[in-house]
Design a protein around this motif. Structure first.
Motif, PDB file in Angstrom:
ATOM      1  N   ASP A   1       0.637  -1.379  -0.389  1.00 43.15           N
ATOM      2  CA  ASP A   1      -0.260   0.277   0.301  1.00 43.15           C
ATOM      3  C   ASP A   1       0.574   1.056   0.285  1.00 43.15           C
ATOM      4  OD1 ASP A   1      -2.716   1.141   0.465  1.00 43.15           O
ATOM      5  OD2 ASP A   1      -1.736   1.837   1.902  1.00 43.15           O
TER       6      ASP A   1
ATOM      7  N   SER B   1     -10.547   6.338   0.038  1.00 41.86           N
ATOM      8  CA  SER B   1     -10.177   6.363   2.017  1.00 41.86           C
ATOM      9  C   SER B   1     -11.072   7.647   2.085  1.00 41.86           C
ATOM     10  CB  SER B   1      -8.756   6.227   1.539  1.00 41.86           C
ATOM     11  OG  SER B   1      -7.356   6.731   2.838  1.00 41.86           O
TER      12      SER B   1
ATOM     13  N   GLN C   1     -10.454   2.354   2.679  1.00 35.05           N
ATOM     14  CA  GLN C   1      -9.292   2.234   3.123  1.00 35.05           C
ATOM     15  C   GLN C   1      -8.749   3.013   4.299  1.00 35.05           C
ATOM     16  OE1 GLN C   1      -4.635   3.615   3.318  1.00 35.05           O
ATOM     17  NE2 GLN C   1      -5.402   1.588   1.845  1.00 35.05           N
TER      18      GLN C   1
ATOM     19  N   SER D   1      -3.148   2.064  10.550  1.00 32.76           N
ATOM     20  CA  SER D   1      -3.030   2.658  11.397  1.00 32.76           C
ATOM     21  C   SER D   1      -3.519   1.249  12.055  1.00 32.76           C
ATOM     22  CB  SER D   1      -3.130   3.956  12.159  1.00 32.76           C
ATOM     23  OG  SER D   1      -2.351   4.979  11.307  1.00 32.76           O
TER      24      SER D   1
ATOM     25  N   LEU E   1      -1.747  -0.433  14.135  1.00 28.78           N
ATOM     26  CA  LEU E   1      -1.257  -0.439  15.604  1.00 28.78           C
ATOM     27  C   LEU E   1      -1.420   0.661  15.740  1.00 28.78           C
ATOM     28  CD1 LEU E   1       1.912  -2.651  14.059  1.00 28.78           C
ATOM     29  CD2 LEU E   1      -0.554  -3.533  14.649  1.00 28.78           C
TER      30      LEU E   1
ATOM     31  N   ASN F   1       4.589  -9.682  11.966  1.00 28.44           N
ATOM     32  CA  ASN F   1       3.156  -9.383  11.221  1.00 28.44           C
ATOM     33  C   ASN F   1       2.797  -9.915  10.272  1.00 28.44           C
ATOM     34  OD1 ASN F   1       3.630  -7.298  13.251  1.00 28.44           O
ATOM     35  ND2 ASN F   1       4.538  -5.892  11.555  1.00 28.44           N
TER      36      ASN F   1
HETATM   37  P1  NAD Z   1       0.642   1.113  12.049  1.00 26.38           P
HETATM   38  O1  NAD Z   1      -0.158   0.960  13.117  1.00 26.38           O
HETATM   39  O2  NAD Z   1       1.432   0.289  10.717  1.00 26.38           O
HETATM   40  O3  NAD Z   1       2.068   1.106  13.255  1.00 26.38           O
HETATM   41  C1  NAD Z   1       3.717   1.244  12.292  1.00 26.38           C
HETATM   42  C2  NAD Z   1       4.975   1.423  13.361  1.00 26.38           C
HETATM   43  O4  NAD Z   1       4.575   0.404  14.818  1.00 26.38           O
HETATM   44  C3  NAD Z   1       6.313   1.401  12.596  1.00 26.38           C
HETATM   45  O5  NAD Z   1       6.644   2.803  12.473  1.00 26.38           O
HETATM   46  C4  NAD Z   1       6.850   0.628  13.763  1.00 26.38           C
HETATM   47  O6  NAD Z   1       7.691   1.638  14.786  1.00 26.38           O
HETATM   48  C5  NAD Z   1       5.567   0.342  14.725  1.00 26.38           C
HETATM   49  N1  NAD Z   1       5.450  -1.454  14.330  1.00 26.38           N
HETATM   50  C6  NAD Z   1       5.087  -2.057  13.598  1.00 26.38           C
HETATM   51  N2  NAD Z   1       4.992  -3.257  13.383  1.00 26.38           N
HETATM   52  C7  NAD Z   1       5.154  -3.429  14.621  1.00 26.38           C
HETATM   53  C8  NAD Z   1       6.196  -4.164  15.838  1.00 26.38           C
HETATM   54  N3  NAD Z   1       5.497  -6.536  15.132  1.00 26.38           N
HETATM   55  N4  NAD Z   1       5.906  -4.729  16.961  1.00 26.38           N
HETATM   56  C9  NAD Z   1       6.245  -3.632  17.244  1.00 26.38           C
HETATM   57  N5  NAD Z   1       6.173  -2.108  16.884  1.00 26.38           N
HETATM   58  C10 NAD Z   1       5.502  -2.572  15.590  1.00 26.38           C
HETATM   59  O7  NAD Z   1       0.953   2.884  10.906  1.00 26.38           O
HETATM   60  P2  NAD Z   1       0.854   3.889  10.042  1.00 26.38           P
HETATM   61  O8  NAD Z   1       2.335   3.308   8.896  1.00 26.38           O
HETATM   62  O9  NAD Z   1       0.378   5.066  10.232  1.00 26.38           O
HETATM   63  O10 NAD Z   1      -0.226   2.567   9.363  1.00 26.38           O
HETATM   64  C11 NAD Z   1      -0.130   1.647   8.167  1.00 26.38           C
HETATM   65  C12 NAD Z   1       0.054   1.967   6.993  1.00 26.38           C
HETATM   66  O11 NAD Z   1      -2.101   2.228   6.551  1.00 26.38           O
HETATM   67  C13 NAD Z   1       0.257   3.242   6.237  1.00 26.38           C
HETATM   68  O12 NAD Z   1       1.706   2.999   6.629  1.00 26.38           O
HETATM   69  C14 NAD Z   1      -0.209   3.787   5.156  1.00 26.38           C
HETATM   70  O13 NAD Z   1       0.765   2.579   4.444  1.00 26.38           O
HETATM   71  C15 NAD Z   1      -1.375   2.879   5.220  1.00 26.38           C
HETATM   72  N6  NAD Z   1      -1.950   4.528   5.801  1.00 26.38           N
HETATM   73  C16 NAD Z   1      -3.035   5.033   5.110  1.00 26.38           C
HETATM   74  C17 NAD Z   1      -3.678   6.536   5.679  1.00 26.38           C
HETATM   75  C18 NAD Z   1      -4.638   7.377   4.670  1.00 26.38           C
HETATM   76  O14 NAD Z   1      -5.116   7.769   4.456  1.00 26.38           O
HETATM   77  N7  NAD Z   1      -5.317   6.427   3.275  1.00 26.38           N
HETATM   78  C19 NAD Z   1      -3.044   6.631   6.470  1.00 26.38           C
HETATM   79  C20 NAD Z   1      -1.856   6.221   7.788  1.00 26.38           C
HETATM   80  C21 NAD Z   1      -1.601   4.940   6.663  1.00 26.38           C
END
Ligand code: NAD
Length: 277
Positions: free
Chosen positions: A46, A142, A164, A191, A193, A243
């Motif tokens: 993504d 989204s 999304q 997000s 997590l 993950n």
């Molecule tokens: P996320 O909730 O996936 O958290 C990511 C963070 O959690 C990482 O930086 C890492 O430090 C930590 N992490 C990941 N796996 C872990 C594990 N197993 N143990 C401990 N820590 C861990 O946050 P995100 O990146 O904001 O969201 C995921 C994806 O969603 C983004 O990369 C993007 O592709 C998408 N997204 C889309 C929008 C939108 O507006 N459509 C907005 C935000 C994110």
């Protein structure tokens, strides 16, 4: 299984698990993260124009295909049109720019990134055109609330296939879960997590200890059991593997209900209704 899919309303199969690459640096970092993910069994990535890493994502995808003997059809690549390109012509042009940067000749899923008031319906017509011309396998949105979905559906000839949104145990989106289920739209969690904020939650830690899994794995498994597509981000090989290791345990109905009960309607991102672009 890691490559399990959900079927979109047009019949296209979308992997339930993908790698998110928001804030992953363009260049070597994103190339490596994408390659690790695909080598460890992920089939979905993504990205978005605004992440400014589409070139690296494309390079990672191409190298991973070659190294793992995969064809393009086995992968599922998503990108998103940014707010400044939400006109009809500008959205069509943005799609070409994303393809060019990615070095791909089609995307599996193209999304309207945010429901900018007064602009997203024109962009939706552009996505319909791309879909009808066979340029993209599926189209969606989204950050759309129910009222945005109702609005776009009132002008659409093709219903969005995916929405999304920010979704995690403190923001379980019950209204959207009901609405999307009723209309055959797949919900995808960003997000998942809560960008790490949820990893110390006592109840999740308790459930994790019981299953001998990590809190991250509990949350991602909760997504899968709800039929919600999930795209955790990591640039760390061990966490990328962790993950995706979600298929050797199951949450009970009671665990699921306890996690659902953590909802506080709390966001870490902007509210789509009050996002000042
Ligand atoms: P996320 O909730 O996936 O958290 C990511 C963070 O959690 C990482 O930086 C890492 O430090 C930590 N992490 C990941 N796996 C872990 C594990 N197993 N143990 C401990 N820590 C861990 O946050 P995100 O990146 O904001 O969201 C995921 C994806 O969603 C983004 O990369 C993007 O592709 C998408 N997204 C889309 C929008 C939108 O507006 N459509 C907005 C935000 C994110």
């Amino acid at each position: 299984h890691i490559a399990d899919t959900v079927t979109l309303h047009n019949g296209v199969k979308m992997p339930l698990l993908g790698l998110g690459v928001y804030k992953v640096e363009e260049g070597a970092t994103v190339v490596q993260s994408v390659k690790w993910a695909i080598a460890h069994g992920y089939r979905s990535i993504d990205t978005a124009a605004i992440y400014k890493n589409e070139r690296g994502v494309g390079q990672g995808v191409r190298e991973a295909m070659q190294e793992n003997g995969l064809t393009r059809e086995q992968l599922f690549i998503t990108s998103k049109v940014w707010n400044s390109d939400l006109g009809y012509e500008s959205a069509l042009a943005a799609y070409e720019t994303s393809l060019e940067k990615l070095g791909l000749d089609y995307l599996d899923l193209y999304l309207i990134h945010w429901p900018v008031k007064g602009k997203y319906n024109d962009a939706w017509r552009a996505l319909e055109k791309l879909y009808q011309d066979g340029r993209v396998k599926a189209i969606g949105v989204s950050n759309f609330h129910v009222h945005h979905l109702e609005d776009v559906m009132s002008i659409a000839t093709i219903k969005p296939m995916v929405d999304q949104v920010e979704l995690h145990p403190r923001l379980t989106q019950p209204e959207l879960q009901r609405f999307t289920k009723e209309h055959g739209i797949v919900l995808e969690a960003w997000s998942p997590l809560m960008q790490g904020e949820l990893l110390g939650d006592p109840l999740l830690s308790d459930i994790a200890a019981k299953h001998g899994k990590s809190v991250a794995q509990i949350i991602l498994r909760w997504d899968l059991q709800h039929g919600v597509v999930t795209i955790p981000k990591s640039t760390n090989e061990k966490r990328i593997m962790e993950n995706a290791s979600l298929y050797d345990f199951e949450l009970s109905a009671e665990d699921m209900a306890r996690i659902d009960g953590l909802n506080e309607n709390r966001r870490i991102g902007p509210d789509p209704d009050n996002f000042n672009f």
